[in-house]
Write an enzyme that holds these catalytic residues in place. Structure first.
Site, PDB file in Angstrom:
ATOM      1  CE  LYS A 115      -2.052  -1.238   3.871  1.00  0.00           C
ATOM      2  NZ  LYS A 115      -1.346  -2.414   3.868  1.00  0.00           N
ATOM      3  NE  ARG A 135      -3.894  -1.156   9.861  1.00  0.00           N
ATOM      4  CZ  ARG A 135      -2.932  -0.516   9.474  1.00  0.00           C
ATOM      5  NH1 ARG A 135      -3.181   0.689   8.813  1.00  0.00           N
ATOM      6  NH2 ARG A 135      -1.948  -1.070   9.126  1.00  0.00           N
ATOM      7  NE  ARG A 185       7.381  -2.197   5.931  1.00  0.00           N
ATOM      8  CZ  ARG A 185       6.233  -2.081   6.337  1.00  0.00           C
ATOM      9  NH1 ARG A 185       5.326  -1.850   5.463  1.00  0.00           N
ATOM     10  NH2 ARG A 185       5.482  -2.748   7.267  1.00  0.00           N
ATOM     11  NE  ARG A 223       6.499  -0.379   9.903  1.00  0.00           N
ATOM     12  CZ  ARG A 223       5.568  -0.353   9.149  1.00  0.00           C
ATOM     13  NH1 ARG A 223       5.295   0.393   7.911  1.00  0.00           N
ATOM     14  NH2 ARG A 223       4.263  -0.531   9.699  1.00  0.00           N
ATOM     15  NE  ARG A 282       2.332  -4.663  11.329  1.00  0.00           N
ATOM     16  CZ  ARG A 282       3.199  -4.451  10.461  1.00  0.00           C
ATOM     17  NH1 ARG A 282       4.410  -5.026  10.435  1.00  0.00           N
ATOM     18  NH2 ARG A 282       3.103  -3.641   9.436  1.00  0.00           N
TER      19      ARG A 282
HETATM   20  P1  ADP Z   1       2.358  -1.849   3.011  1.00  0.00           P
HETATM   21  O1  ADP Z   1       2.057  -0.364   3.115  1.00  0.00           O
HETATM   22  O2  ADP Z   1       0.868  -2.411   2.728  1.00  0.00           O
HETATM   23  O3  ADP Z   1       2.451  -2.588   4.569  1.00  0.00           O
HETATM   24  P2  ADP Z   1       4.573  -1.781   1.860  1.00  0.00           P
HETATM   25  O4  ADP Z   1       4.403  -0.667   0.574  1.00  0.00           O
HETATM   26  O5  ADP Z   1       5.430  -1.036   2.933  1.00  0.00           O
HETATM   27  O6  ADP Z   1       3.499  -2.542   2.309  1.00  0.00           O
HETATM   28  O7  ADP Z   1       5.713  -2.890   1.262  1.00  0.00           O
HETATM   29  C1  ADP Z   1       6.258  -3.759   1.981  1.00  0.00           C
HETATM   30  C2  ADP Z   1       7.522  -4.186   1.471  1.00  0.00           C
HETATM   31  O8  ADP Z   1       7.020  -5.106   0.328  1.00  0.00           O
HETATM   32  C3  ADP Z   1       8.429  -3.071   1.060  1.00  0.00           C
HETATM   33  O9  ADP Z   1       9.770  -3.687   1.602  1.00  0.00           O
HETATM   34  C4  ADP Z   1       8.229  -3.040  -0.360  1.00  0.00           C
HETATM   35  O10 ADP Z   1       9.597  -2.555  -0.874  1.00  0.00           O
HETATM   36  C5  ADP Z   1       7.950  -4.448  -0.824  1.00  0.00           C
HETATM   37  N1  ADP Z   1       7.058  -4.571  -2.061  1.00  0.00           N
HETATM   38  C6  ADP Z   1       6.063  -3.530  -2.460  1.00  0.00           C
HETATM   39  N2  ADP Z   1       5.699  -4.004  -3.545  1.00  0.00           N
HETATM   40  C7  ADP Z   1       6.096  -4.847  -3.974  1.00  0.00           C
HETATM   41  C8  ADP Z   1       6.149  -5.854  -4.993  1.00  0.00           C
HETATM   42  N3  ADP Z   1       5.325  -5.662  -6.089  1.00  0.00           N
HETATM   43  N4  ADP Z   1       7.179  -6.744  -5.171  1.00  0.00           N
HETATM   44  C9  ADP Z   1       7.983  -7.041  -4.254  1.00  0.00           C
HETATM   45  N5  ADP Z   1       8.195  -6.391  -3.054  1.00  0.00           N
HETATM   46  C10 ADP Z   1       7.136  -5.363  -3.127  1.00  0.00           C
HETATM   47  P1  AMP Z   2       1.024   0.874   8.958  1.00  0.00           P
HETATM   48  O1  AMP Z   2       2.063   1.766   8.720  1.00  0.00           O
HETATM   49  O2  AMP Z   2      -0.136   1.030   7.687  1.00  0.00           O
HETATM   50  O3  AMP Z   2       1.711  -0.644   8.427  1.00  0.00           O
HETATM   51  O4  AMP Z   2       0.651   1.035  10.334  1.00  0.00           O
HETATM   52  C1  AMP Z   2       1.678   0.883  11.261  1.00  0.00           C
HETATM   53  C2  AMP Z   2       0.757   0.513  12.519  1.00  0.00           C
HETATM   54  O5  AMP Z   2      -0.130   1.951  13.077  1.00  0.00           O
HETATM   55  C3  AMP Z   2      -0.396  -0.429  12.699  1.00  0.00           C
HETATM   56  O6  AMP Z   2      -0.102  -1.718  12.937  1.00  0.00           O
HETATM   57  C4  AMP Z   2      -1.220   0.195  13.980  1.00  0.00           C
HETATM   58  O7  AMP Z   2      -0.852   0.173  15.209  1.00  0.00           O
HETATM   59  C5  AMP Z   2      -1.334   1.687  13.509  1.00  0.00           C
HETATM   60  N1  AMP Z   2      -2.186   1.952  12.399  1.00  0.00           N
HETATM   61  C6  AMP Z   2      -2.126   2.710  11.493  1.00  0.00           C
HETATM   62  N2  AMP Z   2      -3.114   3.073  10.823  1.00  0.00           N
HETATM   63  C7  AMP Z   2      -4.345   2.797  11.958  1.00  0.00           C
HETATM   64  C8  AMP Z   2      -5.439   2.833  11.910  1.00  0.00           C
HETATM   65  N3  AMP Z   2      -6.375   3.255  10.789  1.00  0.00           N
HETATM   66  N4  AMP Z   2      -6.267   2.482  13.100  1.00  0.00           N
HETATM   67  C9  AMP Z   2      -5.623   1.936  14.059  1.00  0.00           C
HETATM   68  N5  AMP Z   2      -4.377   1.651  14.013  1.00  0.00           N
HETATM   69  C10 AMP Z   2      -3.567   2.173  12.858  1.00  0.00           C
END
Ligand code: ADP
Ligand code: AMP
Length: 219
Positions: A13, A88, A127, A160, A171
């Site tokens: 995302k 969420r 990541r 992270r 999660r």
């Molecule tokens: P989210 O925001 O849904 O938690 P991220 O955008 O942070 O996910 O992506 C999670 C990890 O996956 C990151 O390290 C990113 O670089 C990697 N990633 C994202 N899209 C792809 C893809 N299409 N193929 C492989 N790795 C990806």
């Molecule tokens: P993310 O960066 O989207 O993976 O979010 C990291 C963490 O932030 C999550 O695991 C939650 O603890 C908190 N968080 C982010 N967005 C929300 C939301 N909409 N509602 C509740 N907690 C959230």
């Protein structure tokens, strides 16, 4: 364009949010980024959120909703936005509907990034995030030119705290119990588009842009 991205943690995302928001010239609003900024600055909001985030639990709805309400009232969000990580929970989705109804607008679309659990675990485990610009990298799938350094601004990359195996497992459970019901919520309202989010990042971006093209307002 008023757009929400949903999908499990690690679906991509944040990665796609940046490209899609730029393509549609709308601000990207990531609740995770806002919480992390508050945690690192030690604000009262950050202090409230930190323990939940460290466990991989959701921050309580009241805290999250107030924060998003404020952010959506800022000028740059008046003509569109891309929400990454909010709503969420179904109660959060109701509040978003109400907030938008108050100003006479509606969501255009909810894009669901669909990826299997095995793949999201691989993605989360590798990541790396830039401390200064929040750009998202992956040690294997999208590595920076120099290990540990962001190509875009030279910022240090960090792993992270909530990307450790036990927190990832929690999660994913929280996603299944609290967030996945949003898929039906938005499908019933005719707003959901499911997107295959596997394969290279650029391919997913192209698929997303193609899927959104029919919804584009006159610009
Ligand atoms: P989210 O925001 O849904 O938690 P991220 O955008 O942070 O996910 O992506 C999670 C990890 O996956 C990151 O390290 C990113 O670089 C990697 N990633 C994202 N899209 C792809 C893809 N299409 N193929 C492989 N790795 C990806
Ligand atoms: P993310 O960066 O989207 O993976 O979010 C990291 C963490 O932030 C999550 O695991 C939650 O603890 C908190 N968080 C982010 N967005 C929300 C939301 N909409 N509602 C509740 N907690 C959230």
């Amino acid at each position: 364009m008023r757009l929400v991205l949903v999908g499990p943690p690690g679906a991509g995302k944040g990665t796609q949010a940046q490209f899609i928001a730029e393509h549609h010239s709308v601000p990207k609003i990531s609740t995770g980024d806002i919480f992390r900024a508050n945690v690192s600055q030690g604000t009262p909001l950050g202090l409230k959120a930190k323990a939940y985030m460290d466990r991989g639990d959701l921050v309580p709805d009241d805290v999250t909703i107030d924060m998003v309400g404020l952010r959506l009232s800022e000028d740059d969000a008046k003509h569109g936005f891309l929400l990454d990580g909010f709503p969420r929970t179904v109660p959060q989705a109701h509040v978003l509907d109400d907030l938008l109804a108050e100003v006479g607008v509606k969501l255009d679309v909810v894009l669901e990034l669909v990826v299997e659990n095995d793949e999201v675990i691989r993605r989360l485990s590798g990541r790396r995030t830039c401390r200064t610009c929040n750009h998202i990298w992956h040690v294997d799938f999208d590595p920076p030119a120099v290990e540990g350094i962001c190509d875009l601004d030279g910022g240090a990359l960090y792993h992270r705290d909530d990307d450790q195996p036990e927190t990832i497992a929690n999660r994913l459970e929280v996603y299944a119990s609290d967030t996945a019901p949003l898929i039906n919520y938005y499908a019933e309202r005719g707003l959901l588009i499911g997107l295959d989010a596997t394969g290279p990042v650029d391919d997913v971006t192209q698929r997303a842009i193609d899927a959104l093209r029919p919804l584009q307002h006159d610009q």
